[in-house]
Design an enzyme around this catalytic site. Structure first.
Site, PDB file in Angstrom:
ATOM      1  CB  SER A   1       4.670  -4.000   8.262  1.00  0.00           C
ATOM      2  OG  SER A   1       3.677  -3.357   9.195  1.00  0.00           O
TER       3      SER A   1
ATOM      4  CB  SER B   1      -4.678  -1.931  18.440  1.00  0.00           C
ATOM      5  OG  SER B   1      -4.353  -0.625  18.626  1.00  0.00           O
TER       6      SER B   1
ATOM      7  N   PRO C   1      -2.060  -6.018  14.881  1.00  0.00           N
ATOM      8  CG  PRO C   1      -0.975  -4.976  15.942  1.00  0.00           C
ATOM      9  CD  PRO C   1      -1.102  -5.794  15.135  1.00  0.00           C
TER      10      PRO C   1
ATOM     11  NE  ARG D   1      -6.462  -1.432   5.126  1.00  0.00           N
ATOM     12  CZ  ARG D   1      -5.262  -0.912   4.368  1.00  0.00           C
ATOM     13  NH1 ARG D   1      -4.438  -2.126   4.529  1.00  0.00           N
ATOM     14  NH2 ARG D   1      -4.754   0.258   4.699  1.00  0.00           N
TER      15      ARG D   1
ATOM     16  CE1 TYR E   1       1.024   2.838  17.164  1.00  0.00           C
ATOM     17  CE2 TYR E   1      -0.839   2.360  17.473  1.00  0.00           C
ATOM     18  CZ  TYR E   1       0.118   2.334  16.928  1.00  0.00           C
ATOM     19  OH  TYR E   1      -0.076   2.606  15.532  1.00  0.00           O
TER      20      TYR E   1
ATOM     21  CD  GLN F   1      -0.113  -1.653  18.188  1.00  0.00           C
ATOM     22  OE1 GLN F   1      -1.010  -0.916  18.791  1.00  0.00           O
ATOM     23  NE2 GLN F   1       0.895  -0.322  18.584  1.00  0.00           N
TER      24      GLN F   1
ATOM     25  CB  THR G   1       4.053   0.699  16.714  1.00  0.00           C
ATOM     26  OG1 THR G   1       2.907  -1.039  16.667  1.00  0.00           O
ATOM     27  CG2 THR G   1       3.806   0.771  14.799  1.00  0.00           C
TER      28      THR G   1
ATOM     29  CG  ASP H   1       1.375  -6.446   8.736  1.00  0.00           C
ATOM     30  OD1 ASP H   1       1.995  -5.187   7.907  1.00  0.00           O
ATOM     31  OD2 ASP H   1       1.272  -6.154   9.718  1.00  0.00           O
TER      32      ASP H   1
ATOM     33  CG  HIS I   1       0.781   1.377  10.241  1.00  0.00           C
ATOM     34  ND1 HIS I   1       1.438   1.623  11.644  1.00  0.00           N
ATOM     35  CD2 HIS I   1      -0.320   1.489  10.404  1.00  0.00           C
ATOM     36  CE1 HIS I   1       0.917   1.910  12.617  1.00  0.00           C
ATOM     37  NE2 HIS I   1      -0.313   1.529  11.814  1.00  0.00           N
TER      38      HIS I   1
ATOM     39  CE  LYS J   1       1.780  -3.771  12.934  1.00  0.00           C
ATOM     40  NZ  LYS J   1       1.236  -2.713  12.067  1.00  0.00           N
TER      41      LYS J   1
ATOM     42  CB  ILE K   1      -1.704 -11.359   3.410  1.00  0.00           C
ATOM     43  CG1 ILE K   1      -0.538 -11.978   3.566  1.00  0.00           C
ATOM     44  CG2 ILE K   1      -2.129 -12.504   3.849  1.00  0.00           C
ATOM     45  CD1 ILE K   1      -0.055 -11.839   4.932  1.00  0.00           C
TER      46      ILE K   1
HETATM   47  C1  LIG Z   1      -8.605  -0.366  10.357  1.00  0.00           C
HETATM   48  C2  LIG Z   1      -7.268  -0.468  10.860  1.00  0.00           C
HETATM   49  C3  LIG Z   1      -6.378   0.033  12.007  1.00  0.00           C
HETATM   50  C4  LIG Z   1      -5.022  -0.367  12.712  1.00  0.00           C
HETATM   51  N1  LIG Z   1      -4.347   0.109  14.257  1.00  0.00           N
HETATM   52  C5  LIG Z   1      -3.417  -0.032  14.427  1.00  0.00           C
HETATM   53  C6  LIG Z   1      -2.769  -0.161  15.570  1.00  0.00           C
HETATM   54  O1  LIG Z   1      -3.210   0.874  16.114  1.00  0.00           O
HETATM   55  N2  LIG Z   1      -1.087  -0.231  15.431  1.00  0.00           N
HETATM   56  C7  LIG Z   1      -0.956  -0.629  14.961  1.00  0.00           C
HETATM   57  O2  LIG Z   1       0.234  -1.374  15.143  1.00  0.00           O
HETATM   58  N3  LIG Z   1      -0.458  -1.109  14.106  1.00  0.00           N
HETATM   59  C8  LIG Z   1      -1.628  -0.925  13.662  1.00  0.00           C
HETATM   60  N4  LIG Z   1      -2.638  -1.277  12.033  1.00  0.00           N
HETATM   61  C9  LIG Z   1      -1.944  -1.712  10.637  1.00  0.00           C
HETATM   62  C10 LIG Z   1      -2.166  -3.520  11.297  1.00  0.00           C
HETATM   63  O3  LIG Z   1      -1.785  -4.070  12.182  1.00  0.00           O
HETATM   64  C11 LIG Z   1      -1.229  -4.207  10.154  1.00  0.00           C
HETATM   65  O4  LIG Z   1       0.360  -3.398   9.691  1.00  0.00           O
HETATM   66  C12 LIG Z   1      -1.809  -3.814   8.586  1.00  0.00           C
HETATM   67  O5  LIG Z   1      -3.181  -3.575   8.150  1.00  0.00           O
HETATM   68  C13 LIG Z   1      -2.253  -5.013   7.822  1.00  0.00           C
HETATM   69  O6  LIG Z   1      -2.161  -4.337   6.010  1.00  0.00           O
HETATM   70  P1  LIG Z   1      -3.419  -5.318   6.017  1.00  0.00           P
HETATM   71  O7  LIG Z   1      -4.738  -4.852   6.541  1.00  0.00           O
HETATM   72  O8  LIG Z   1      -3.894  -5.477   4.014  1.00  0.00           O
HETATM   73  O9  LIG Z   1      -3.588  -6.396   6.066  1.00  0.00           O
HETATM   74  C14 LIG Z   1      -4.064  -0.645  11.838  1.00  0.00           C
HETATM   75  C15 LIG Z   1      -4.352  -0.698  10.594  1.00  0.00           C
HETATM   76  C16 LIG Z   1      -5.956  -0.818  10.239  1.00  0.00           C
HETATM   77  C17 LIG Z   1      -6.884  -1.180   9.012  1.00  0.00           C
END
Ligand SMILES: Cc1cc2nc3c(=O)[nH]c(=O)nc-3n(C[C@H](O)[C@H](O)[C@H](O)COP(=O)(O)O)c2cc1C
Length: 359
Positions: free
Chosen positions: A254, A106, A77, A311, A129, A127, A155, A287, A256, A232, A290
């Site tokens: 995770s 998200s 998400p 990302r 909040y 997902q 989350t 996550d 985050h 998460k 990766i």
């Molecule tokens: C731009 C961005 C926005 C994100 N927004 C959320 C979100 O709204 N809710 C959430 O649970 N995690 C959010 N995340 C975390 C991702 O779900 C995830 O845990 C993380 O990006 C995984 O790592 P990676 O980007 O290295 O693959 C966000 C991550 C990024 C990069």
């Protein structure tokens, strides 16, 4: 020529994105120690391939909470995807379906959960909040159920937002044409850009997110919905055990993406203790960092049912919209398929702990 790997997509995405959007997507918290660790930890884990195994047919298909997917690579998400491409979450949903993956949408999306579900051709999870006003979260749950989402991802690592200094420096917020689409009816959807020195995102979460949330919230969520609930943001064996005890149907290991508490371990380093504590009672996902098929292989060997990528999907969206996101997923699929063959593990069931050597 199209990018050959996720890293090339990242380079191209940086050159195409507005610098505030790039910083929001790329950045982590504090000194970004955990953000870097998420990548470095994968490099230190070695693979132990077996040879002379028939790998003429490698099968990547599996199920996640009972739902069939074509590969064990799902989409994490992420908020505000319209910053990457005008169609935002709708482009991601189409790409996920085409790649036989699964998208986690998200709460903080720039397209409504109904719009996203309306164009999706594959399975979706939502997902969540939890807002100070729980009725707002409950309405989101009802809407997700009605729109056909198959699971809820709560989350749990964001009672407050981490200190993301890039966003603070940039006065990060959404440009006037974008808003947190799921909240239009609640009037809490505006998240405007601010002066350098504050972040609009930080202000929004401080005003609305419930920082008093405890394990009671899991029971509450389970009591209001028949959908399975995943947590998460689990990083320790202690919390993994509590999560199972409180009825979680799945866990996502995770940090985050290195955006919350800095200096916590890389999520791949936290995974073995969590899978050991869970002992097969619920599915465990991971996550963070990766970027290669071999990373996915290592996560599966350490007990993950599937991985989520964050990302890289945004880089694909920024470079070529839906087609770019799909290409990123297909690249990862092809890399994983090759890695299975070269490791002598033609099926996901043949992957076990003996495939990896930890540092
Ligand atoms: C731009 C961005 C926005 C994100 N927004 C959320 C979100 O709204 N809710 C959430 O649970 N995690 C959010 N995340 C975390 C991702 O779900 C995830 O845990 C993380 O990006 C995984 O790592 P990676 O980007 O290295 O693959 C966000 C991550 C990024 C990069």
């Amino acid at each position: 020529m199209l990018p050959l790997n996720v890293s090339e997509y990242e380079g191209l995405a940086e050159s195409r994105l507005d610098h505030k959007a790039w910083d929001y997507m790329r950045g982590g918290s504090d000194d970004e120690v955990t953000l870097r660790a998420n990548r470095e930890a994968f490099v230190r884990i070695q693979l132990r391939p077996r040879v002379l195994v028939d790998v003429s047919h490698c099968d990547l298909s599996t199920t996640v909470l009972g739902t069939p997917v074509g590969m064990p690579i799902l989409i994490a998400p992420m908020g505000y995807q319209c910053l990457a491409t005008p169609e935002g979450e709708c482009a991601t949903a189409r790409a996920a379906g085409a790649a036989k993956s699964l998208m986690v949408a998200s709460t903080m999306a720039t397209r409504t959960l109904e719009e996203t579900a309306g164009v999706a051709t594959g399975p979706l999870w939502f997902q969540l909040y939890v807002y100070k006003d729980r009725s707002i979260s409950e309405q989101l749950v009802r809407r997700a159920e009605a729109a056909g989402y198959r699971a809820l991802v709560l989350t749990v690592d964001l009672p407050r937002i981490g200190r993301r200094e890039r966003d603070i420096r940039n006065g990060f917020g959404l440009p006037p044409h974008l808003h947190a689409a799921n909240f239009v009816t609640h009037g809490s959807h505006e998240m405007p850009e601010t002066e350098p020195g504050t972040s609009g995102l930080a202000a929004h979460t401080a005003a609305h997110f419930d920082e008093s949330l405890t394990w009671e919230a899991v029971a509450w969520l389970k009591s209001i919905t028949p959908l399975p609930v995943l947590l998460k943001g689990i990083l320790t064996a202690e919390d993994a055990a509590l999560a199972v005890q409180h009825g979680a149907d799945g866990l996502i290991v995770s940090n985050h993406g290195g955006r919350q508490l800095d200096t916590v371990p890389a999520s791949i380093e936290a995974l073995p203790a969590v899978t050991a504590a869970v002992a097969g009672r619920v599915e465990v996902y991971v996550d963070g960092g990766i970027r290669r098929g071999t990373d996915v292989l290592k996560a599966l060997a350490l007990g993950a049912r599937a991985v989520l990528v964050g990302r890289p999907v945004l880089w694909g969206l920024a470079v070529a919209g839906e087609a770019g996101a799909r290409d990123v997923l297909e690249l990862l699929r092809a890399e994983l398929e090759l890695a299975l063959a070269l490791a002598g593990r033609p099926t996901l069931a043949s992957i076990d702990r003996s495939l990896v050597k930890l540092p």
